[in-house]
Scaffold this motif. Sequence first.
Motif, PDB file in Angstrom:
ATOM      1  N   GLU A 129       0.845  -1.185   0.000  1.00 32.51           N
ATOM      2  CA  GLU A 129       0.000   0.000   0.000  1.00 32.51           C
ATOM      3  C   GLU A 129       0.886   1.243   0.000  1.00 32.51           C
ATOM      4  N   VAL A 130       0.275   2.384  -0.283  1.00 32.49           N
ATOM      5  CA  VAL A 130       1.008   3.642  -0.301  1.00 32.49           C
ATOM      6  C   VAL A 130       0.236   4.687   0.498  1.00 32.49           C
ATOM      7  N   THR A 131       0.962   5.640   1.029  1.00 36.80           N
ATOM      8  CA  THR A 131       0.332   6.763   1.708  1.00 36.80           C
ATOM      9  C   THR A 131      -0.062   7.812   0.666  1.00 36.80           C
ATOM     10  N   VAL A 132      -0.806   8.810   1.106  1.00 37.05           N
ATOM     11  CA  VAL A 132      -1.178   9.907   0.212  1.00 37.05           C
ATOM     12  C   VAL A 132       0.069  10.624  -0.287  1.00 37.05           C
ATOM     13  N   GLU A 133       1.035  10.822   0.609  1.00 37.09           N
ATOM     14  CA  GLU A 133       2.282  11.495   0.225  1.00 37.09           C
ATOM     15  C   GLU A 133       3.053  10.682  -0.815  1.00 37.09           C
ATOM     16  N   MET A 134       3.098   9.362  -0.645  1.00 36.07           N
ATOM     17  CA  MET A 134       3.778   8.496  -1.611  1.00 36.07           C
ATOM     18  C   MET A 134       3.057   8.538  -2.968  1.00 36.07           C
ATOM     19  N   SER A 135       1.734   8.607  -2.932  1.00 37.16           N
ATOM     20  CA  SER A 135       0.953   8.721  -4.166  1.00 37.16           C
ATOM     21  C   SER A 135       1.278  10.018  -4.888  1.00 37.16           C
ATOM     22  N   ALA A 136       1.365  11.095  -4.113  1.00 33.41           N
ATOM     23  CA  ALA A 136       1.691  12.403  -4.689  1.00 33.41           C
ATOM     24  C   ALA A 136       3.087  12.385  -5.306  1.00 33.41           C
ATOM     25  N   ASN A 137       4.040  11.737  -4.636  1.00 32.12           N
ATOM     26  CA  ASN A 137       5.390  11.635  -5.177  1.00 32.12           C
ATOM     27  C   ASN A 137       5.408  10.832  -6.469  1.00 32.12           C
ATOM     28  N   TYR A 138       4.615   9.781  -6.520  1.00 31.57           N
ATOM     29  CA  TYR A 138       4.566   8.953  -7.728  1.00 31.57           C
ATOM     30  C   TYR A 138       4.070   9.769  -8.925  1.00 31.57           C
ATOM     31  N   TYR A 139       2.992  10.535  -8.715  1.00 25.33           N
ATOM     32  CA  TYR A 139       2.410  11.310  -9.813  1.00 25.33           C
ATOM     33  C   TYR A 139       3.012  12.708  -9.946  1.00 25.33           C
TER      34      TYR A 139
ATOM     35  N   SER B 231     -12.743  -0.944  -1.716  1.00 21.41           N
ATOM     36  CA  SER B 231     -11.777  -1.021  -0.605  1.00 21.41           C
ATOM     37  C   SER B 231     -10.374  -0.628  -1.050  1.00 21.41           C
ATOM     38  N   GLU B 232     -10.293   0.431  -1.841  1.00 22.60           N
ATOM     39  CA  GLU B 232      -9.005   0.886  -2.370  1.00 22.60           C
ATOM     40  C   GLU B 232      -8.337   1.918  -1.473  1.00 22.60           C
ATOM     41  N   VAL B 233      -9.048   2.366  -0.452  1.00 17.31           N
ATOM     42  CA  VAL B 233      -8.478   3.307   0.513  1.00 17.31           C
ATOM     43  C   VAL B 233      -8.988   2.938   1.896  1.00 17.31           C
ATOM     44  N   ARG B 234      -8.131   3.037   2.880  1.00 17.12           N
ATOM     45  CA  ARG B 234      -8.542   2.804   4.261  1.00 17.12           C
ATOM     46  C   ARG B 234      -7.889   3.847   5.153  1.00 17.12           C
ATOM     47  N   VAL B 235      -8.590   4.212   6.203  1.00 21.84           N
ATOM     48  CA  VAL B 235      -8.106   5.225   7.136  1.00 21.84           C
ATOM     49  C   VAL B 235      -7.788   4.560   8.468  1.00 21.84           C
ATOM     50  N   LEU B 236      -6.565   4.728   8.911  1.00 19.40           N
ATOM     51  CA  LEU B 236      -6.131   4.141  10.173  1.00 19.40           C
ATOM     52  C   LEU B 236      -6.248   5.172  11.286  1.00 19.40           C
TER      53      LEU B 236
ATOM     54  N   ARG C 150      -6.322   4.136  -9.813  1.00 20.31           N
ATOM     55  CA  ARG C 150      -7.557   4.911 -10.014  1.00 20.31           C
ATOM     56  C   ARG C 150      -7.265   6.403  -9.937  1.00 20.31           C
ATOM     57  N   ILE C 151      -6.370   6.788  -9.044  1.00 20.73           N
ATOM     58  CA  ILE C 151      -5.980   8.197  -8.972  1.00 20.73           C
ATOM     59  C   ILE C 151      -5.410   8.642 -10.311  1.00 20.73           C
ATOM     60  N   GLY C 152      -4.576   7.793 -10.922  1.00 20.72           N
ATOM     61  CA  GLY C 152      -3.989   8.132 -12.217  1.00 20.72           C
ATOM     62  C   GLY C 152      -5.022   8.298 -13.312  1.00 20.72           C
ATOM     63  N   MET C 153      -6.132   7.587 -13.196  1.00 22.28           N
ATOM     64  CA  MET C 153      -7.195   7.705 -14.198  1.00 22.28           C
ATOM     65  C   MET C 153      -8.036   8.956 -13.984  1.00 22.28           C
ATOM     66  N   LEU C 154      -7.936   9.540 -12.794  1.00 28.00           N
ATOM     67  CA  LEU C 154      -8.722  10.735 -12.460  1.00 28.00           C
ATOM     68  C   LEU C 154      -7.895  12.013 -12.488  1.00 28.00           C
ATOM     69  N   LEU C 155      -6.594  11.876 -12.320  1.00 33.59           N
ATOM     70  CA  LEU C 155      -5.701  13.024 -12.175  1.00 33.59           C
ATOM     71  C   LEU C 155      -5.384  13.650 -13.530  1.00 33.59           C
ATOM     72  N   THR C 156      -5.735  14.911 -13.716  1.00 35.79           N
ATOM     73  CA  THR C 156      -5.556  15.559 -15.017  1.00 35.79           C
ATOM     74  C   THR C 156      -4.305  16.416 -15.111  1.00 35.79           C
ATOM     75  N   GLU C 157      -3.692  16.776 -13.962  1.00 37.22           N
ATOM     76  CA  GLU C 157      -2.547  17.682 -14.003  1.00 37.22           C
ATOM     77  C   GLU C 157      -1.233  16.978 -13.714  1.00 37.22           C
ATOM     78  N   SER C 158      -1.056  15.796 -14.297  1.00 38.68           N
ATOM     79  CA  SER C 158       0.171  15.019 -14.088  1.00 38.68           C
ATOM     80  C   SER C 158       0.567  14.320 -15.374  1.00 38.68           C
TER      81      SER C 158
ATOM     82  N   ARG D 207      -4.394  -0.621  -6.666  1.00 41.53           N
ATOM     83  CA  ARG D 207      -5.518  -0.282  -7.547  1.00 41.53           C
ATOM     84  C   ARG D 207      -6.043   1.113  -7.235  1.00 41.53           C
ATOM     85  N   GLY D 208      -6.001   1.484  -5.971  1.00 34.98           N
ATOM     86  CA  GLY D 208      -6.381   2.851  -5.611  1.00 34.98           C
ATOM     87  C   GLY D 208      -5.431   3.856  -6.227  1.00 34.98           C
ATOM     88  N   LEU D 209      -4.144   3.507  -6.217  1.00 34.59           N
ATOM     89  CA  LEU D 209      -3.144   4.382  -6.841  1.00 34.59           C
ATOM     90  C   LEU D 209      -3.394   4.502  -8.340  1.00 34.59           C
TER      91      LEU D 209
END
Length: 216
Positions: free
Chosen positions: A45-55, A77-82, A116-124, A112-114
Motif C-alpha cells: 500500500e502507499v500513503t497519500v504522500e507516496m501517491s503524490a510523489n509517484y504522480y 476497498s481501495e483506501v482505508r483510514v487508520l 484509479r488516482i492516475g485515471m482521475l488526475l488531469t494535471e500530471s 488499484r487505488g493508486l
Amino acid sequence: MKENTVLSIDELILVESKTKRDELVFKDDVLDKVKFVATLSDLNEVTVEMSANYYEVSTDTVQSIIKRHRNEFNEYSEVRVLKGKSLADFKTRVQGEHAFKGINSLSLLTRRGLLRIGMLLTESEVAKSIRNYLLNVEEISSEEQRKWALEREITKRERRYLTDAIRDFYEGTLKKGFEYSTFTNLVYKILFDTDANGLLKMYDLDKKDVKRCTKY
C-alpha cells in the motif's frame, strides 16, 4: 508539475466515466511499467504522500481527488483510514515508524487505488502516460509492439520534462536542486537512451573524459 496537460477524447471519457475506470482498474501492473512504485514494506500500500510523489503533484491534489470520489474508492476497498489501535499497530509494524509520529490518522491506498488516482488526475504527466498506456498500448497484440509503444510514451514524457527544464533555465525559474548532473543525465537519456554512467561504459571512458567533453 505544470497544470497544462491536454486530454484526448479517450482520456476525457476515462476521467469522466466510473464504469470505464472499473473496467481497467485491475490492470495495476501498468503502474510499474510506467514508473517504479515504492510501497510500504509487507503491505503493498502507499500513503497519500507516496501517491503524490509517484504522480509528481502536491499531496493536496491527491487528497482532493480521494475526497471527491470517496464512495468510488470505498466501494472497492481501495483506501482505508487508520486511527486509534489500527494506527498504533501500523506504527509498530512498519519500519521507519518515526516518520508517522504525531499523526492521529493515516490514509492508505492499495495499488488499484493508486491506479484509479492516475485515471482521475488531469494535471500530471505520469498520470497521462498511465492513461495512454491503458487506452492504447494494452490493445496492441505483439509483445514487441507493446514494449516499443511503452518506451515511446515514456520518452515523450521525458522530452516534455526536458523542454520545460530548458525553458525554466532561460526564464531563470529552474527549481533549486535540479543540479547540473541531473539536467545532463536527462539530455543523455533523450539523445542516447542512457545516463552518464551508461555512456562511460559504452565508450570505455572515465569521468574526467566526460567532463572534458562537456567543455566544448
